[in-house]
Design a protein around this motif. Structure first.
Motif, PDB file in Angstrom:
ATOM      1  N   HIS A  39       0.853  -1.184   0.000  1.00 38.13           N
ATOM      2  CA  HIS A  39       0.000   0.000   0.000  1.00 38.13           C
ATOM      3  C   HIS A  39       0.895   1.243   0.000  1.00 38.13           C
ATOM      4  O   HIS A  39       1.641   1.455   0.942  1.00 38.13           O
ATOM      5  N   ARG A  40       0.829   2.024  -1.068  1.00 35.24           N
ATOM      6  CA  ARG A  40       1.658   3.219  -1.249  1.00 35.24           C
ATOM      7  C   ARG A  40       3.137   2.868  -1.428  1.00 35.24           C
ATOM      8  O   ARG A  40       4.020   3.632  -1.075  1.00 35.24           O
ATOM      9  N   ASN A  52       4.890   6.335  -1.218  1.00 32.83           N
ATOM     10  CA  ASN A  52       4.660   6.966  -2.523  1.00 32.83           C
ATOM     11  C   ASN A  52       5.922   7.506  -3.177  1.00 32.83           C
ATOM     12  O   ASN A  52       5.848   8.356  -4.058  1.00 32.83           O
ATOM     13  N   LEU A  69      -1.603   2.490  -5.441  1.00 33.25           N
ATOM     14  CA  LEU A  69      -1.207   3.891  -5.333  1.00 33.25           C
ATOM     15  C   LEU A  69      -2.376   4.772  -5.748  1.00 33.25           C
ATOM     16  O   LEU A  69      -3.320   4.320  -6.390  1.00 33.25           O
ATOM     17  N   ASP A  70      -2.334   6.010  -5.312  1.00 39.32           N
ATOM     18  CA  ASP A  70      -3.374   6.984  -5.635  1.00 39.32           C
ATOM     19  C   ASP A  70      -2.777   8.061  -6.518  1.00 39.32           C
ATOM     20  O   ASP A  70      -1.630   8.464  -6.317  1.00 39.32           O
ATOM     21  N   HIS A  83      -1.149   9.870  -1.683  1.00 46.83           N
ATOM     22  CA  HIS A  83      -2.292   9.220  -1.039  1.00 46.83           C
ATOM     23  C   HIS A  83      -3.296  10.214  -0.459  1.00 46.83           C
ATOM     24  O   HIS A  83      -4.486  10.104  -0.710  1.00 46.83           O
TER      25      HIS A  83
END
Length: 110
Positions: A39-40, A52, A69-70, A83
């Motif tokens: 996550h990230r 990130n 990822l965002d 994020h």
């Protein structure tokens, strides 16, 4: 009166049908089973590898992890991987990601 109750019941059922999550069949889950996901990116708690960041994504690849990822847009429309909506938790800078240009964001430390 009964017609109103029937319409209301139908409306409630329609809303429940729309908002309730669908059932996932085992065959749908199969491609995702047996994988670890970062996550990230694969970042560290001590922030030596920031979330990130390119090193976090490289570490996830090296470990064979899938990644989540965002993405957001900067003020000038550039794609940014970040994020949170705001920068303060990760950079210490107050403000939203979309309030800064790509050039300004590149100067910030994760």
């Amino acid at each position: 009166m009964i017609e109103i109750l029937i319409v209301l019941a139908a409306l409630v059922l329609a809303v429940l049908f729309v908002v309730r999550p669908g059932r996932v069949r085992p065959a749908q889950l199969a491609p995702f089973q047996g994988w670890n996901y970062a996550h990230r990116g694969l970042h560290t708690q001590d922030k030596q590898v920031a979330e990130n960041s390119l090193p976090a994504f490289a570490a996830a690849v090296a470990a064979g992890y899938g990644m989540e990822l965002d993405v957001q847009l900067s003020k000038d429309g550039q794609v940014v991987v970040f994020h949170d909506d705001t920068l303060d938790r990760v950079t210490g800078v107050q403000g939203r990601v979309d309030a800064f240009t790509w050039e300004e964001l590149q100067k910030m430390q994760l």
